[in-house]
Motif scaffolding. Structure first.
Motif, short mmCIF file in Angstrom:
data_model
loop_
_atom_site.label_atom_id
_atom_site.label_comp_id
_atom_site.label_asym_id
_atom_site.label_seq_id
_atom_site.Cartn_x
_atom_site.Cartn_y
_atom_site.Cartn_z
N ALA A 119 1.00 -1.14 0.12
CA ALA A 119 -0.09 -0.08 0.07
C ALA A 119 0.90 1.24 0.10
O ALA A 119 0.61 2.41 -0.73
N VAL A 120 1.90 1.26 0.72
CA VAL A 120 2.91 2.36 0.83
C VAL A 120 3.52 2.60 -0.60
O VAL A 120 3.72 3.79 -1.06
N ASP A 121 3.72 1.60 -1.37
CA ASP A 121 4.42 1.81 -2.57
C ASP A 121 3.53 2.33 -3.62
O ASP A 121 3.85 2.97 -4.72
N ARG A 122 2.24 2.29 -3.39
CA ARG A 122 1.04 2.75 -4.31
C ARG A 122 0.21 3.67 -3.68
O ARG A 122 -0.91 3.37 -2.97
N ALA A 123 0.38 5.00 -3.93
CA ALA A 123 -0.50 5.93 -3.00
C ALA A 123 -1.81 5.89 -3.36
O ALA A 123 -2.68 6.33 -2.52
N GLY A 124 -2.14 5.69 -4.45
CA GLY A 124 -3.59 5.59 -5.00
C GLY A 124 -4.51 4.54 -4.16
O GLY A 124 -5.44 4.89 -3.83
N HIS A 125 -3.78 3.46 -3.49
CA HIS A 125 -4.50 2.34 -2.59
C HIS A 125 -4.72 3.27 -1.45
O HIS A 125 -6.07 2.86 -0.90
N ILE A 126 -4.07 3.99 -0.95
CA ILE A 126 -4.31 4.55 0.35
C ILE A 126 -5.35 5.79 0.01
O ILE A 126 -6.36 5.76 0.94
N ALA A 127 -5.33 6.49 -1.03
CA ALA A 127 -6.38 7.44 -1.36
C ALA A 127 -7.75 6.80 -1.46
O ALA A 127 -8.75 7.33 -1.10
N ALA A 128 -7.76 5.40 -2.19
CA ALA A 128 -9.07 4.96 -2.42
C ALA A 128 -9.63 4.38 -1.31
O ALA A 128 -10.89 4.72 -0.97
N LEU A 129 -8.73 3.91 -0.15
CA LEU A 129 -9.47 3.48 1.24
C LEU A 129 -9.98 4.70 2.25
O LEU A 129 -10.98 4.42 2.61
#
Length: 452
Positions: A119-129
């Motif tokens: 998740a840290v490698d892909r900032a978009g995942h954090i934003a989506a959550l």
């Protein structure tokens, strides 16, 4: 029997979200949801995946039907969610209550480490959550890291006070109700897997800060340490700056959305138009273009827009139907649009209605008759069989992806998106009668009640 639990388990506070504020961070309690008459239990793809795990696991379809009715009637009490377990009291028709639990395997510490690193490698995942979304690529990337977020066959393990050994109506009703909670908040699933929202975000923030510090370049031989430190602040990668909202300064606000689309130019001038150029049609296209541009800007400024898939480009025929549906053209322009859409003038109204109900996907269902593959057909028949009680089911005859009533006036069309599209025969033509629905019974109700 009371719908609830002992005070020391749930407390007596409420944080405004239906969640008990006195409960420890690793447990959330959701107030009983109202009845769900006339709607599907899951609208999000991850909510449907949850129900698929239930329906693929249970051995007795009749128990699932009964549980679905219990959930629709609002017989599931407050739902407690904690790592590895969901719990609720479920009332029978005779008002007797049963404590029902469904167990789901927690992720190991090693699996959580892999998930958090991904998740840290892909900032978009954090934003989506944070936007309460669970995009498919988040689940796919987690699976690639060896972490299964969504349950599969056999992963939902039932326990009920009625002592049934398989999923009973009470645990099934609980699972159907939880699907509605998952639609609202995918963090519910992550809590079942072992991490509450606050703990998860705190761990992500620590990793983001550590990752950002690790990217700071060291001072060179010709550069003082103070200047190197200043340069390090400016050298944080953009993806990490975006994800570390609680650590780094916020991004500048987006531009304000104009109050409305701009006015189209007036082409009524003293100069004659070139041969073949229609000023009225051009004004209509300019007005439509301004309206679409304003709508696209509003969508671009909406939260989570960057996580949405890019829509497919329309064909000329589809765009002609869209213009007829949205631009309110003059009648003589409608005739040209009918020709541009590849339809006769009499067939355009049905296409316009299809577009108004569901855009290009609904228009494809109007035009296309197709044969579902064996698996899709089996799923469709199962959904139809489970949509009504045996004595309430309408008589239908099937032909490819279309199910028609015995009297030939109402029809359900099964789309390639696994949704049901209601149709009704009007003046000898099949005409869309409502928007698509995951639930065939709801789509059928739209078609049966449509005013011809």
């Amino acid at each position: 029997m009371s719908e609830g639990y002992e005070p020391d388990a749930y407390g007596d506070g409420d944080d405004g979200y239906g969640q008990d504020s006195t409960v420890p961070a690793q447990e959330r309690t959701f107030a009983a949801l109202p009845p769900a008459q006339g709607r599907g239990f899951a609208e999000s793809w991850w909510g449907r995946a949850w129900l698929k795990a239930l329906e693929d696991t249970a051995l007795d379809g009749q128990q699932l039907k009964k549980g679905r009715r219990f959930a629709r009637e609002g017989r599931v009490g407050a739902v407690s969610v904690r790592p590895g377990r969901i719990t609720a009291m479920v009332r029978d028709r005779d008002e007797s209550g049963y404590r029902s639990d469904v167990l789901l395997q927690e992720l190991t510490e090693e699996e959580w480490d892999r998930f958090l690193d991904m998740a840290v490698d892909r900032a978009g995942h954090i934003a989506a959550l944070l936007d309460r979304e669970m995009p498919p690529h988040l689940v796919e990337d987690a699976a690639a890291a060896g972490v299964d977020l969504l349950p599969g066959i056999g992963d939902l393990d039932p326990e009920c006070a009625c002592e049934a050994w398989d999923h009973c109506p009470h645990t099934a009703a609980l699972c159907y109700q939880v699907a509605r909670l998952l639609d609202q908040d995918p963090f519910v699933l992550l809590l079942m897997r072992g991490r509450g929202e606050r703990q998860l975000l705190d761990e992500l923030q620590v990793r983001i800060a550590a990752r950002a510090a690790g990217h700071a370049p060291s001072a060179t031989l010709d550069e003082p340490a103070e200047e190197a430190g200043d340069r390090a602040v400016r050298g944080i990668p953009a993806t990490e700056a975006y994800a570390a909202a609680g650590i780094l300064p916020p991004l500048p606000p987006p531009p304000a959305l104009p109050e409305g689309p701009g006015a189209a130019p007036c082409l009524d001038t003293e100069t004659d138009p070139e041969p073949g150029v229609d000023p009225t049609a051009l004004e209509m296209l300019a007005t439509d273009g301004a309206v679409r541009a304003h709508r696209m800007l509003a969508e671009a400024l909406a939260p989570g827009h960057g996580q949405q898939p890019v829509p497919a480009a329309l064909t000329p025929g589809q765009d002609a139907v869209r213009l007829a549906a949205e631009a309110r053209p003059e009648p003589w322009i409608v005739n040209r649009l009918a020709t541009g859409s590849g339809r006769q003038r009499a067939g355009l109204p049905a296409a316009v209605r299809a577009w108004q109900y569901g855009g290009a996907a609904s228009l494809a269902v109007l035009d296309e008759e197709w044969t579902p593959d064996t698996a899709a057909l089996a799923r469709a028949r199962t959904r139809l069989a489970g949509a009504w009680e045996e004595d309430e089911a309408p008589r239908l005859r099937a032909e490819r992806n279309r199910w028609t009533s015995a009297d030939g006036t109402v029809q359900l069309r099964y789309g390639r998106d696994a949704r049901w599209y209601p149709y009704r025969k009007e003046s000898g033509r099949w005409t869309p009668a409502g928007p698509a629905d995951e639930d065939p019974a709801a789509a059928w109700a739209d078609a049966a009640s449509a005013d011809g």
